[in-house]
Design a protein around this motif. Structure first.
Motif, PDB file in Angstrom:
ATOM      1  N   UNK A 118       0.710  -0.827   0.072  1.00 32.87           N
ATOM      2  CA  UNK A 118       0.766  -0.296  -0.051  1.00 32.87           C
ATOM      3  C   UNK A 118       1.129   1.174  -0.063  1.00 32.87           C
ATOM      4  N   UNK A 119       1.833   1.192   0.594  1.00 33.44           N
ATOM      5  CA  UNK A 119       2.621   2.399   0.861  1.00 33.44           C
ATOM      6  C   UNK A 119       3.700   2.805  -0.280  1.00 33.44           C
ATOM      7  N   UNK A 120       4.491   1.676  -0.501  1.00 31.54           N
ATOM      8  CA  UNK A 120       5.561   2.010  -1.147  1.00 31.54           C
ATOM      9  C   UNK A 120       5.681   1.701  -2.315  1.00 31.54           C
ATOM     10  N   UNK A 121       4.374   0.063  -2.853  1.00 32.72           N
ATOM     11  CA  UNK A 121       4.952  -0.547  -4.665  1.00 32.72           C
ATOM     12  C   UNK A 121       3.280  -0.656  -5.260  1.00 32.72           C
ATOM     13  N   UNK A 122       4.180   0.289  -6.964  1.00 32.26           N
ATOM     14  CA  UNK A 122       2.988   0.603  -7.640  1.00 32.26           C
ATOM     15  C   UNK A 122       3.191  -1.180  -7.968  1.00 32.26           C
ATOM     16  N   UNK A 123       4.220  -1.761  -8.209  1.00 38.35           N
ATOM     17  CA  UNK A 123       3.986  -2.931  -9.056  1.00 38.35           C
ATOM     18  C   UNK A 123       3.628  -3.542  -8.182  1.00 38.35           C
ATOM     19  N   UNK A 124       3.216  -3.735  -7.234  1.00 41.18           N
ATOM     20  CA  UNK A 124       2.525  -4.639  -6.388  1.00 41.18           C
ATOM     21  C   UNK A 124       0.746  -4.967  -5.617  1.00 41.18           C
ATOM     22  N   UNK A 125       0.298  -5.503  -5.600  1.00 44.49           N
ATOM     23  CA  UNK A 125      -0.432  -5.564  -4.730  1.00 44.49           C
ATOM     24  C   UNK A 125      -1.193  -6.815  -3.962  1.00 44.49           C
ATOM     25  N   UNK A 126      -2.008  -7.018  -3.125  1.00 43.48           N
ATOM     26  CA  UNK A 126      -1.927  -7.931  -2.873  1.00 43.48           C
ATOM     27  C   UNK A 126      -2.751  -9.094  -3.525  1.00 43.48           C
ATOM     28  N   UNK A 127      -3.170  -8.509  -5.183  1.00 44.28           N
ATOM     29  CA  UNK A 127      -3.729  -9.981  -5.576  1.00 44.28           C
ATOM     30  C   UNK A 127      -2.513  -9.954  -6.546  1.00 44.28           C
ATOM     31  N   UNK A 128      -1.085  -9.863  -6.468  1.00 46.56           N
ATOM     32  CA  UNK A 128      -0.070  -9.640  -7.369  1.00 46.56           C
ATOM     33  C   UNK A 128       0.886 -11.662  -6.653  1.00 46.56           C
ATOM     34  N   UNK A 129      -0.025 -11.493  -5.828  1.00 44.12           N
ATOM     35  CA  UNK A 129       0.871 -13.656  -5.489  1.00 44.12           C
ATOM     36  C   UNK A 129      -0.555 -14.104  -4.970  1.00 44.12           C
ATOM     37  N   UNK A 130       0.147 -15.812  -4.436  1.00 44.39           N
ATOM     38  CA  UNK A 130      -1.116 -16.359  -3.787  1.00 44.39           C
ATOM     39  C   UNK A 130      -0.986 -15.917  -2.716  1.00 44.39           C
ATOM     40  N   UNK A 131      -1.686 -16.231  -1.487  1.00 44.10           N
ATOM     41  CA  UNK A 131      -1.681 -16.399   0.065  1.00 44.10           C
ATOM     42  C   UNK A 131      -1.957 -17.568  -0.042  1.00 44.10           C
ATOM     43  N   UNK A 132      -0.432 -18.458   0.221  1.00 40.27           N
ATOM     44  CA  UNK A 132      -0.484 -19.952   0.279  1.00 40.27           C
ATOM     45  C   UNK A 132      -1.120 -20.912   2.177  1.00 40.27           C
ATOM     46  N   UNK A 133      -0.764 -19.597   2.751  1.00 41.48           N
ATOM     47  CA  UNK A 133      -1.396 -20.582   4.361  1.00 41.48           C
ATOM     48  C   UNK A 133      -0.917 -19.485   5.523  1.00 41.48           C
ATOM     49  N   UNK A 134      -1.592 -19.118   6.462  1.00 39.74           N
ATOM     50  CA  UNK A 134      -1.356 -18.260   7.136  1.00 39.74           C
ATOM     51  C   UNK A 134      -0.994 -19.585   8.425  1.00 39.74           C
ATOM     52  N   UNK A 135       0.206 -19.027   9.384  1.00 39.93           N
ATOM     53  CA  UNK A 135       0.874 -20.213  10.786  1.00 39.93           C
ATOM     54  C   UNK A 135       1.204 -19.494  11.714  1.00 39.93           C
ATOM     55  N   UNK A 136       0.944 -18.386  12.006  1.00 43.57           N
ATOM     56  CA  UNK A 136       0.875 -17.327  13.392  1.00 43.57           C
ATOM     57  C   UNK A 136       0.575 -16.573  13.711  1.00 43.57           C
ATOM     58  N   UNK A 137       0.062 -15.292  14.424  1.00 48.06           N
ATOM     59  CA  UNK A 137      -0.441 -13.925  15.256  1.00 48.06           C
ATOM     60  C   UNK A 137       0.902 -13.868  16.076  1.00 48.06           C
ATOM     61  N   UNK A 138       1.154 -12.379  16.169  1.00 52.71           N
ATOM     62  CA  UNK A 138       2.062 -12.035  17.252  1.00 52.71           C
ATOM     63  C   UNK A 138       1.544 -11.098  17.563  1.00 52.71           C
ATOM     64  N   UNK A 139       1.416 -10.003  18.634  1.00 48.45           N
ATOM     65  CA  UNK A 139       1.232  -8.782  19.105  1.00 48.45           C
ATOM     66  C   UNK A 139       2.086  -8.297  19.230  1.00 48.45           C
ATOM     67  N   UNK A 140       2.085  -6.560  18.771  1.00 48.83           N
ATOM     68  CA  UNK A 140       3.502  -5.804  18.969  1.00 48.83           C
ATOM     69  C   UNK A 140       3.589  -5.604  20.167  1.00 48.83           C
ATOM     70  N   UNK A 141       4.881  -5.493  20.188  1.00 49.30           N
ATOM     71  CA  UNK A 141       4.544  -4.964  22.192  1.00 49.30           C
ATOM     72  C   UNK A 141       5.925  -4.302  22.050  1.00 49.30           C
ATOM     73  N   UNK A 142       5.709  -3.014  22.223  1.00 50.75           N
ATOM     74  CA  UNK A 142       6.765  -1.557  22.667  1.00 50.75           C
ATOM     75  C   UNK A 142       7.682  -2.175  23.743  1.00 50.75           C
ATOM     76  N   UNK A 143       8.945  -1.316  23.650  1.00 54.57           N
ATOM     77  CA  UNK A 143      10.084  -2.095  24.044  1.00 54.57           C
ATOM     78  C   UNK A 143      11.376  -0.680  24.237  1.00 54.57           C
ATOM     79  N   UNK A 144      11.387  -1.059  25.313  1.00 56.51           N
ATOM     80  CA  UNK A 144      12.610   0.868  25.504  1.00 56.51           C
ATOM     81  C   UNK A 144      14.159  -0.374  26.349  1.00 56.51           C
TER      82      UNK A 144
END
Length: 340
Positions: A118-144
């Protein structure tokens, strides 16, 4: 009766009535279907390239290498991991999108891909590839870094506002999961770009290394990649972007608990993509093997020890999940002016 046999009988029956052109087209169709079925039955019959968009050592790299080893055991061919960092995922995406869509080139993916599409590429979007499998999710953490003079989100906000321009925060590339997670928090906390400068890195491993070394005092990272550094006393975790607290940091509040209204549906994810147009039968074979891996006791123990959420998604579910994430990303890319 298989579809191939049925089509063959229909073609022979039609011989009495069809023109030569029609016969040729029917024979070609049967042949193509049979070839696709054979390709799936025979897949894989040679090594598979597994291209990563990150440098070695981070959470995505570690997970991918584990999956590659397990896939080789199940499918009987090497899955050769190659790190292709750089170009804000563009190096890897170029290699994947120009490869043959036959299942012999696959790649790692995270929410960062959706963001930079969305932010960088004009030549790629979510329809440019096949989304084969999701594996895990991981919540963001703020560290210092351990040297900073605050130990809470409230303290961080007070400090950076009192000392505009003195602090920086690291994460992955502009428009990535970490960048958007930081932007969400910063907006909720009233922190401006003049208060804190965002420093993008090509991989989460590089970003956390900068935090551990004290080069960038604040970081937006993930639970799995920060835990060892937190336990060693090099980093402190101040908040979690999640609906609930995470088991690795039970005493650390969520952003909402700390009083910052941040959308907790925005989560890092890790999965597998491939060139657009991989046959459904090959996708299914890959997805079945991956799902087998995610159900083993060893894998579940690894996920628990890594403080990840085991969330397998097959091709259809993963594609829909990504499209939902894409809508959220598009909104924030526009708000951050990253599409200009």
């Amino acid at each position: 009766m298989t579809t191939t046999i049925l089509l063959g009988r229909m073609a022979r029956h039609a011989c009495k009535f069809a023109s030569p052109v029609m016969l040729g087209a029917m024979t070609l169709g049967v042949g193509l279907h049979a070839s696709a079925a054979y390709a799936a039955d025979d897949y894989p019959n040679k090594p598979v390239k597994y291209l990563l968009h990150v440098s070695p050592g981070g959470g995505t790299d570690v997970l991918a290498r584990r999956m590659a080893t397990e896939l080789e055991e199940i499918l009987g061919q090497p899955f050769v991991v190659e790190n292709r960092p750089g170009g804000q995922t563009g190096v890897q995406l170029a290699a994947i999108t120009t490869a043959e869509p036959d299942g012999y080139t696959i790649g790692s993916t995270t929410a960062t891909h959706v963001a930079v599409m969305n932010a960088v590429f004009d030549e790629y979007d979510v329809d440019s590839v096949d989304w084969l499998a999701g594996l895990v999710t991981d919540p963001p953490v703020l560290v210092v870094h351990d040297s900073v003079p605050f130990d809470s989100l409230e303290g961080l906000v007070e400090e950076v506002k009192a000392n505009p321009g003195e602090y920086s925060v690291s994460g992955t590339v502009d428009g990535s999961t970490g960048h958007i997670a930081w932007a969400m928090f910063a907006e909720a906390a009233g922190i401006t770009e003049e208060d804190v400068r965002y420093v993008p890195y090509d991989s989460q491993g590089d970003s956390v290394t900068a935090n551990v070394g004290g080069h960038v005092p604040i970081g937006m990272a993930w639970t799995g990649i920060t835990r060892d550094h937190v336990e060693a006393g090099n980093l402190r975790v101040l908040g979690v972007l999640s609906e609930d607290r995470v088991s690795a940091y039970p005493d650390t509040p969520t952003f909402a608990e700390a009083g910052y209204d941040v959308d907790s549906s925005w989560q890092q994810f890790r999965g597998i993509i491939g060139p657009k147009g991989i046959p459904d039968e090959v996708k299914a074979k890959l997805a079945d093997a991956l799902e087998q891996i995610t159900q083993t006791d060893d894998y579940k123990e690894y996920i628990e020890n890594s403080n990840l959420n085991n969330r397998f998604m097959g091709p259809e579910e993963f594609t829909e999940f990504v499209k939902r994430q894409n809508e959220l990303v598009a909104e924030w890319v526009e708000r951050l002016g990253l599409d200009e």
